[in-house]
Design a protein around this motif. Structure first.
Motif, PDB file in Angstrom:
ATOM      1  N   GLY A   1      51.316  49.351  49.928  1.00 33.41           N
ATOM      2  CA  GLY A   1      52.038  50.572  50.272  1.00 33.41           C
ATOM      3  C   GLY A   1      52.087  51.615  49.181  1.00 33.41           C
ATOM      4  O   GLY A   1      52.813  52.607  49.317  1.00 33.41           O
ATOM      5  N   ALA A   2      51.330  51.443  48.110  1.00 36.98           N
ATOM      6  CA  ALA A   2      51.322  52.454  47.054  1.00 36.98           C
ATOM      7  C   ALA A   2      50.643  53.721  47.554  1.00 36.98           C
ATOM      8  O   ALA A   2      49.627  53.668  48.236  1.00 36.98           O
ATOM      9  CB  ALA A   2      50.594  51.930  45.821  1.00 36.98           C
ATOM     10  N   THR A   3      51.221  54.864  47.215  1.00 40.45           N
ATOM     11  CA  THR A   3      50.621  56.155  47.524  1.00 40.45           C
ATOM     12  C   THR A   3      49.393  56.382  46.649  1.00 40.45           C
ATOM     13  O   THR A   3      48.386  56.919  47.082  1.00 40.45           O
ATOM     14  CB  THR A   3      51.647  57.277  47.279  1.00 40.45           C
ATOM     15  N   SER A   4      49.503  55.963  45.385  1.00 40.24           N
ATOM     16  CA  SER A   4      48.377  55.985  44.457  1.00 40.24           C
ATOM     17  C   SER A   4      48.607  54.893  43.424  1.00 40.24           C
ATOM     18  O   SER A   4      49.732  54.415  43.245  1.00 40.24           O
ATOM     19  CB  SER A   4      48.229  57.358  43.786  1.00 40.24           C
ATOM     20  N   CYS A   5      47.541  54.483  42.760  1.00 39.29           N
ATOM     21  CA  CYS A   5      47.656  53.439  41.755  1.00 39.29           C
ATOM     22  C   CYS A   5      46.489  53.554  40.792  1.00 39.29           C
ATOM     23  O   CYS A   5      45.492  54.228  41.080  1.00 39.29           O
ATOM     24  CB  CYS A   5      47.716  52.052  42.390  1.00 39.29           C
ATOM     25  N   GLY A   6      46.603  52.895  39.656  1.00 40.31           N
ATOM     26  CA  GLY A   6      45.533  52.969  38.684  1.00 40.31           C
ATOM     27  C   GLY A   6      45.731  51.982  37.565  1.00 40.31           C
ATOM     28  O   GLY A   6      46.717  51.245  37.502  1.00 40.31           O
ATOM     29  N   ALA A   7      44.749  51.960  36.676  1.00 37.28           N
ATOM     30  CA  ALA A   7      44.766  51.075  35.513  1.00 37.28           C
ATOM     31  C   ALA A   7      44.022  51.746  34.383  1.00 37.28           C
ATOM     32  O   ALA A   7      43.113  52.546  34.611  1.00 37.28           O
ATOM     33  CB  ALA A   7      44.122  49.740  35.867  1.00 37.28           C
ATOM     34  N   ASP A   8      44.423  51.438  33.167  1.00 39.19           N
ATOM     35  CA  ASP A   8      43.678  51.863  32.002  1.00 39.19           C
ATOM     36  C   ASP A   8      44.010  50.933  30.848  1.00 39.19           C
ATOM     37  O   ASP A   8      44.891  50.084  30.955  1.00 39.19           O
ATOM     38  CB  ASP A   8      43.937  53.329  31.650  1.00 39.19           C
ATOM     39  N   THR A   9      43.272  51.058  29.771  1.00 45.87           N
ATOM     40  CA  THR A   9      43.540  50.253  28.588  1.00 45.87           C
ATOM     41  C   THR A   9      43.765  51.192  27.406  1.00 45.87           C
ATOM     42  O   THR A   9      43.266  52.308  27.375  1.00 45.87           O
ATOM     43  CB  THR A   9      42.379  49.291  28.262  1.00 45.87           C
ATOM     44  N   ALA A  10      44.519  50.690  26.457  1.00 37.47           N
ATOM     45  CA  ALA A  10      44.816  51.445  25.245  1.00 37.47           C
ATOM     46  C   ALA A  10      45.022  50.442  24.117  1.00 37.47           C
ATOM     47  O   ALA A  10      44.890  49.231  24.321  1.00 37.47           O
ATOM     48  CB  ALA A  10      46.065  52.296  25.455  1.00 37.47           C
ATOM     49  N   GLU A  11      45.361  50.939  22.948  1.00 38.97           N
ATOM     50  CA  GLU A  11      45.582  50.059  21.794  1.00 38.97           C
ATOM     51  C   GLU A  11      46.681  49.035  22.042  1.00 38.97           C
ATOM     52  O   GLU A  11      46.674  47.961  21.446  1.00 38.97           O
ATOM     53  CB  GLU A  11      45.920  50.892  20.564  1.00 38.97           C
ATOM     54  N   ASP A  12      47.640  49.367  22.897  1.00 34.25           N
ATOM     55  CA  ASP A  12      48.760  48.463  23.140  1.00 34.25           C
ATOM     56  C   ASP A  12      48.568  47.581  24.375  1.00 34.25           C
ATOM     57  O   ASP A  12      49.484  46.885  24.784  1.00 34.25           O
ATOM     58  CB  ASP A  12      50.073  49.225  23.227  1.00 34.25           C
ATOM     59  N   GLY A  13      47.392  47.582  24.977  1.00 34.97           N
ATOM     60  CA  GLY A  13      47.109  46.683  26.087  1.00 34.97           C
ATOM     61  C   GLY A  13      46.705  47.398  27.353  1.00 34.97           C
ATOM     62  O   GLY A  13      46.469  48.606  27.364  1.00 34.97           O
ATOM     63  N   ARG A  14      46.633  46.622  28.429  1.00 33.11           N
ATOM     64  CA  ARG A  14      46.253  47.178  29.728  1.00 33.11           C
ATOM     65  C   ARG A  14      47.490  47.668  30.458  1.00 33.11           C
ATOM     66  O   ARG A  14      48.510  46.987  30.497  1.00 33.11           O
ATOM     67  CB  ARG A  14      45.554  46.120  30.567  1.00 33.11           C
ATOM     68  N   ARG A  15      47.387  48.863  31.045  1.00 31.48           N
ATOM     69  CA  ARG A  15      48.453  49.433  31.862  1.00 31.48           C
ATOM     70  C   ARG A  15      48.020  49.420  33.306  1.00 31.48           C
ATOM     71  O   ARG A  15      46.901  49.825  33.629  1.00 31.48           O
ATOM     72  CB  ARG A  15      48.752  50.869  31.439  1.00 31.48           C
ATOM     73  N   LEU A  16      48.909  48.994  34.164  1.00 32.04           N
ATOM     74  CA  LEU A  16      48.725  49.066  35.610  1.00 32.04           C
ATOM     75  C   LEU A  16      49.881  49.877  36.162  1.00 32.04           C
ATOM     76  O   LEU A  16      51.024  49.683  35.740  1.00 32.04           O
ATOM     77  CB  LEU A  16      48.743  47.665  36.227  1.00 32.04           C
ATOM     78  N   TRP A  17      49.608  50.772  37.093  1.00 30.33           N
ATOM     79  CA  TRP A  17      50.691  51.601  37.617  1.00 30.33           C
ATOM     80  C   TRP A  17      50.495  51.858  39.116  1.00 30.33           C
ATOM     81  O   TRP A  17      49.382  51.780  39.625  1.00 30.33           O
ATOM     82  CB  TRP A  17      50.800  52.917  36.864  1.00 30.33           C
ATOM     83  N   ALA A  18      51.611  52.155  39.746  1.00 30.53           N
ATOM     84  CA  ALA A  18      51.594  52.509  41.170  1.00 30.53           C
ATOM     85  C   ALA A  18      52.684  53.529  41.429  1.00 30.53           C
ATOM     86  O   ALA A  18      53.761  53.479  40.836  1.00 30.53           O
ATOM     87  CB  ALA A  18      51.831  51.269  42.041  1.00 30.53           C
ATOM     88  N   VAL A  19      52.400  54.453  42.330  1.00 27.81           N
ATOM     89  CA  VAL A  19      53.373  55.434  42.812  1.00 27.81           C
ATOM     90  C   VAL A  19      53.625  55.111  44.279  1.00 27.81           C
ATOM     91  O   VAL A  19      52.691  54.845  45.032  1.00 27.81           O
ATOM     92  CB  VAL A  19      52.839  56.880  42.670  1.00 27.81           C
ATOM     93  N   LEU A  20      54.899  55.093  44.681  1.00 27.71           N
ATOM     94  CA  LEU A  20      55.225  54.844  46.077  1.00 27.71           C
ATOM     95  C   LEU A  20      56.283  55.821  46.557  1.00 27.71           C
ATOM     96  O   LEU A  20      57.083  56.317  45.773  1.00 27.71           O
ATOM     97  CB  LEU A  20      55.717  53.411  46.278  1.00 27.71           C
ATOM     98  N   ASP A  21      56.218  56.133  47.842  1.00 30.64           N
ATOM     99  CA  ASP A  21      57.194  57.018  48.455  1.00 30.64           C
ATOM    100  C   ASP A  21      58.500  56.254  48.666  1.00 30.64           C
ATOM    101  O   ASP A  21      58.496  55.085  49.021  1.00 30.64           O
ATOM    102  CB  ASP A  21      56.683  57.546  49.804  1.00 30.64           C
ATOM    103  N   LEU A  22      59.618  56.953  48.455  1.00 29.26           N
ATOM    104  CA  LEU A  22      60.943  56.351  48.657  1.00 29.26           C
ATOM    105  C   LEU A  22      61.589  56.905  49.906  1.00 29.26           C
ATOM    106  O   LEU A  22      61.341  57.976  50.328  1.00 29.26           O
ATOM    107  CB  LEU A  22      61.830  56.623  47.452  1.00 29.26           C
TER     108      LEU A  22
END
Length: 120
Positions: A99-120
């Motif tokens: 049900g995420a409206t959008s989502c993504g992933a990336d990596t940086a010096e502090d590790g992997r980030r995973l994110w999702a945006v959802l409608d409330l």
């Protein structure tokens, strides 16, 4: 992570088997305190999946971040383990299917980030 002009909360979690269910409770409880009761399943399921994925990355801790703006929530998880691929082929389609409206992933010096945006 820096968040401006919106409400935000974050939690540091031990990278352990119980972290995903704890993340669900944190996210759902915080959304309730902000007045959003209707996104419990979607937000909880997404938080669990993102944290479970971060736990499986094998780091010692996981950071969970939540922010809201314009009746949308951002859930972001950081694995704190460097040297990982950005993501596999299955995680983002699974997040979107929850049900995420959008989502993504990336990596940086502090590790992997995973994110999702959802409608409330």
């Amino acid at each position: 992570m820096s968040v401006m002009n919106r409400r935000a909360a974050n939690w540091g979690l031990e990278s352990a088997p119980w972290a995903p269910s704890k993340a669900r409770r944190h996210v759902v409880d915080q959304l309730h305190s902000w007045g959003f009761q209707e996104a419990d399943d979607t937000a909880g399921n997404i938080a669990e999946l993102l944290v479970s994925t971060a736990v499986n990355d094998g780091g010692r801790r996981v950071s969970l971040h939540l922010a809201d703006q314009d009746r949308q929530a951002l859930i972001m998880v950081l694995s704190h383990r460097t040297g990982l691929a950005v993501t596999d082929d299955q995680i983002l389609p699974t997040v979107a299917a929850l049900g995420a409206t959008s989502c993504g992933a990336d990596t940086a010096e502090d590790g992997r980030r995973l994110w999702a945006v959802l409608d409330l």
